[in-house]
Motif scaffolding. Structure first.
Motif, mmCIF file in Angstrom:
data_model
loop_
_atom_site.group_PDB
_atom_site.id
_atom_site.type_symbol
_atom_site.label_atom_id
_atom_site.label_comp_id
_atom_site.label_asym_id
_atom_site.label_seq_id
_atom_site.Cartn_x
_atom_site.Cartn_y
_atom_site.Cartn_z
ATOM 1 N N VAL A 1 33.877 35.141 48.193
ATOM 2 C CA VAL A 1 32.613 35.520 48.841
ATOM 3 C C VAL A 1 32.644 35.076 50.305
ATOM 4 C CG1 VAL A 1 30.099 35.292 48.811
ATOM 5 C CG2 VAL A 1 31.391 35.321 46.654
ATOM 6 N N HIS A 2 32.493 36.029 51.207
ATOM 7 C CA HIS A 2 32.597 35.785 52.641
ATOM 8 C C HIS A 2 31.338 35.157 53.217
ATOM 9 C CE1 HIS A 2 29.883 39.142 53.485
ATOM 10 N NE2 HIS A 2 30.543 39.836 52.568
ATOM 11 N N GLY A 3 31.446 34.759 54.475
ATOM 12 C CA GLY A 3 30.323 34.177 55.188
ATOM 13 C C GLY A 3 29.622 35.161 56.094
ATOM 14 N N ALA A 4 28.853 34.633 57.047
ATOM 15 C CA ALA A 4 28.038 35.452 57.939
ATOM 16 C C ALA A 4 28.906 36.320 58.840
ATOM 17 C CB ALA A 4 27.144 34.564 58.798
ATOM 18 N N PHE A 5 28.462 37.562 59.047
ATOM 19 C CA PHE A 5 29.106 38.548 59.919
ATOM 20 C C PHE A 5 30.502 38.939 59.436
ATOM 21 C CE2 PHE A 5 26.172 36.155 62.674
ATOM 22 C CZ PHE A 5 25.367 37.193 63.131
ATOM 23 N N ALA A 6 30.929 38.434 58.300
ATOM 24 C CA ALA A 6 32.270 38.708 57.790
ATOM 25 C C ALA A 6 32.206 39.749 56.680
ATOM 26 C CB ALA A 6 32.927 37.421 57.310
ATOM 27 N N ASN A 7 33.308 39.924 55.981
ATOM 28 C CA ASN A 7 33.390 40.917 54.912
ATOM 29 C C ASN A 7 34.652 40.643 54.100
ATOM 30 O OD1 ASN A 7 35.532 42.171 56.549
ATOM 31 N ND2 ASN A 7 33.823 42.843 57.828
ATOM 32 N N SER A 8 34.898 41.490 53.127
ATOM 33 C CA SER A 8 36.048 41.279 52.252
ATOM 34 C C SER A 8 37.373 41.370 52.986
ATOM 35 C CB SER A 8 36.021 42.308 51.110
ATOM 36 O OG SER A 8 36.160 43.632 51.616
ATOM 37 N N PHE A 9 37.394 42.072 54.138
ATOM 38 C CA PHE A 9 38.657 42.297 54.848
ATOM 39 C C PHE A 9 39.312 40.981 55.273
ATOM 40 C CE2 PHE A 9 36.180 46.153 56.693
ATOM 41 C CZ PHE A 9 36.133 46.736 55.442
ATOM 42 N N SER A 10 38.494 39.976 55.590
ATOM 43 C CA SER A 10 39.045 38.719 56.095
ATOM 44 C C SER A 10 39.840 37.957 55.041
ATOM 45 C CB SER A 10 37.919 37.833 56.644
ATOM 46 O OG SER A 10 36.963 37.542 55.650
ATOM 47 N N PHE A 11 39.669 38.325 53.780
ATOM 48 C CA PHE A 11 40.388 37.634 52.707
ATOM 49 C C PHE A 11 41.758 38.245 52.408
ATOM 50 C CE2 PHE A 11 35.988 36.366 51.334
ATOM 51 C CZ PHE A 11 36.173 34.996 51.436
ATOM 52 N N ALA A 12 42.131 39.331 53.092
ATOM 53 C CA ALA A 12 43.373 40.032 52.755
ATOM 54 C C ALA A 12 44.607 39.128 52.781
ATOM 55 C CB ALA A 12 43.564 41.242 53.667
ATOM 56 N N PRO A 13 44.826 38.314 53.829
ATOM 57 C CA PRO A 13 46.007 37.446 53.810
ATOM 58 C C PRO A 13 45.989 36.435 52.661
ATOM 59 C CG PRO A 13 45.154 37.667 56.047
ATOM 60 C CD PRO A 13 44.123 38.240 55.136
ATOM 61 N N LEU A 14 44.814 35.875 52.370
ATOM 62 C CA LEU A 14 44.703 34.930 51.257
ATOM 63 C C LEU A 14 44.987 35.619 49.930
ATOM 64 C CD1 LEU A 14 43.886 32.105 50.164
ATOM 65 C CD2 LEU A 14 41.537 32.976 50.041
ATOM 66 N N GLN A 15 44.461 36.827 49.747
ATOM 67 C CA GLN A 15 44.703 37.557 48.506
ATOM 68 C C GLN A 15 46.176 37.897 48.342
ATOM 69 O OE1 GLN A 15 41.242 40.525 48.949
ATOM 70 N NE2 GLN A 15 41.350 40.110 46.752
ATOM 71 N N ALA A 16 46.840 38.227 49.446
ATOM 72 C CA ALA A 16 48.272 38.498 49.370
ATOM 73 C C ALA A 16 49.027 37.258 48.912
ATOM 74 C CB ALA A 16 48.790 38.968 50.730
ATOM 75 N N GLU A 17 48.663 36.113 49.465
ATOM 76 C CA GLU A 17 49.333 34.861 49.096
ATOM 77 C C GLU A 17 49.050 34.506 47.640
ATOM 78 O OE1 GLU A 17 51.968 31.853 50.098
ATOM 79 O OE2 GLU A 17 51.321 33.541 51.330
ATOM 80 N N LEU A 18 47.799 34.671 47.212
ATOM 81 C CA LEU A 18 47.466 34.407 45.807
ATOM 82 C C LEU A 18 48.229 35.348 44.878
ATOM 83 C CD1 LEU A 18 43.602 33.843 46.017
ATOM 84 C CD2 LEU A 18 45.321 32.141 45.362
ATOM 85 N N GLY A 19 48.311 36.625 45.263
ATOM 86 C CA GLY A 19 49.039 37.590 44.441
ATOM 87 C C GLY A 19 50.500 37.223 44.296
ATOM 88 N N LEU A 20 51.110 36.758 45.373
ATOM 89 C CA LEU A 20 52.513 36.369 45.317
ATOM 90 C C LEU A 20 52.721 35.102 44.500
ATOM 91 C CD1 LEU A 20 53.494 37.167 49.009
ATOM 92 C CD2 LEU A 20 54.212 38.405 46.951
ATOM 93 N N LEU A 21 51.652 34.339 44.336
ATOM 94 C CA LEU A 21 51.708 33.162 43.459
ATOM 95 C C LEU A 21 51.327 33.508 42.014
ATOM 96 C CD1 LEU A 21 50.085 30.488 45.826
ATOM 97 C CD2 LEU A 21 52.501 30.707 45.209
ATOM 98 N N GLY A 22 51.029 34.786 41.775
ATOM 99 C CA GLY A 22 50.774 35.248 40.416
ATOM 100 C C GLY A 22 49.333 35.220 39.981
ATOM 101 N N HIS A 23 48.399 35.268 40.944
ATOM 102 C CA HIS A 23 46.988 35.131 40.593
ATOM 103 C C HIS A 23 46.175 36.361 40.998
ATOM 104 C CE1 HIS A 23 47.549 30.980 39.444
ATOM 105 N NE2 HIS A 23 48.203 30.782 40.575
ATOM 106 N N ARG A 24 45.243 36.746 40.116
ATOM 107 C CA ARG A 24 44.313 37.843 40.398
ATOM 108 C C ARG A 24 43.202 37.352 41.319
ATOM 109 N NH1 ARG A 24 44.371 38.229 34.824
ATOM 110 N NH2 ARG A 24 42.308 37.261 34.792
#
Length: 284
Positions: free
Chosen positions: A10-33
């Motif tokens: 869940v993002h903060g003010a003025f942000a959106n889901s796009f800002s999580f893309a690098p984190l999601q990529a890293e989590l995915g490579l570690l095997g996590h949804r």
């Protein structure tokens, strides 16, 4: 083998889901949804008026209606609850909030603790003794100037029914203020790239006394706080105060606390350390 959790971000003010893309990529490579939620009026629901493009028309931008007008904290919580209900079909859920997103995940846990296996605050608002807005008057936030962004605000919030900020400004002083607040330890290119993911509008409702953490519901969910040691936007002092207040509210269920070096946004631009902390929570 126990089911792996889904991280709901869940993002903060003025942000959106796009800002999580690098984190999601890293989590995915570690095997996590993971799934990043756009709160109402954010992401592709956001308003980007033509007057916000270059060359900017400040008079038009100050009066342009915005889709986020009237969006409440309750609306944000409902959006996240909907995502959690769907994610829960696949197993456990870990609900992660950043910055103002902490107010949202607190409201969600107040309403539906049954949907959450762990709450994670990453330098995020966790209102316990006070509503979010009142912490700004406390000593722990004395180094933060609440009027620092005033020169970049457009329009009258009371008339627009929202906050509108010109993140596309080319004013060197305004850009320096943004960088100091959000990412002083980022390169100029990293900082400007992140700034270009921000949207101009944010809702006015960050919660009231009624939206503080409730011991009987929120307080039953295991929780983690990831401190950002160099955050000048949500200071380590106020992060520590909210941790203390939460632990005093439910001493039998204290925060599990981790600390990462870096500014308010560095953990999203360079997500390896944060992803490792989250992966460790999933393993535990």
């Amino acid at each position: 083998m126990p089911l792996s959790p889904t991280f709901v971000l869940v993002h903060g003010a003025f942000a959106n889901s796009f800002s999580f893309a690098p984190l999601q990529a890293e989590l995915g490579l570690l095997g996590h949804r993971s799934v990043a939620v756009d709160l109402p009026g954010h992401g592709f629901e956001a308003t980007f008026p033509a007057s916000y493009q270059a060359p900017q028309d400040f008079a038009a931008l100050a009066a342009e209606p915005g889709a986020i007008k009237g969006v409440t904290l309750a609306d944000n919580a409902a959006r996240v609850i909907e995502a959690l209900e769907r994610a829960r079909r696949n197993g456990p859920t870990v609900l992660v909030g950043h910055s103002r997103g902490g107010a949202t995940i607190t409201a969600v846990a107040n309403a539906r603790p049954d949907l959450i296996d762990r709450l994670v605050y990453v330098s995020a608002w966790c209102p316990v003794d006070l509503p979010v807005g009142d912490y700004y008057a406390e000593p722990e936030m004395a180094s933060v100037d609440p009027m620092a962004f005033a020169p970049s605000l457009l329009g009258n919030p009371a008339e627009l029914g929202l906050l509108r900020t010109n993140f596309r400004t080319s004013d060197p002083a305004a850009l320096a203020t943004f960088k100091e607040a959000f990412g002083a330890d980022l390169t100029d290119d990293e900082f400007r790239t992140f700034l270009n993911t921000f949207q101009p509008d944010e809702s006015l409702d960050a919660g009231t006394e009624a939206d503080r953490a409730q011991a009987a519901t929120w307080g039953t969910v295991p929780r983690t706080y990831v401190r950002l040691a160099d955050d000048t936007s949500l200071t380590p002092a106020v992060q520590d105060r909210m941790i203390r207040e939460a632990d005093a509210l439910t001493p039998g269920n204290p925060f599990d606390v981790h600390t990462l070096d870096g500014s308010h946004l560095r953990w999203l631009v360079h997500p390896g350390p944060a992803a490792a902390v989250l992966a460790g929570l999933a393993a535990g």
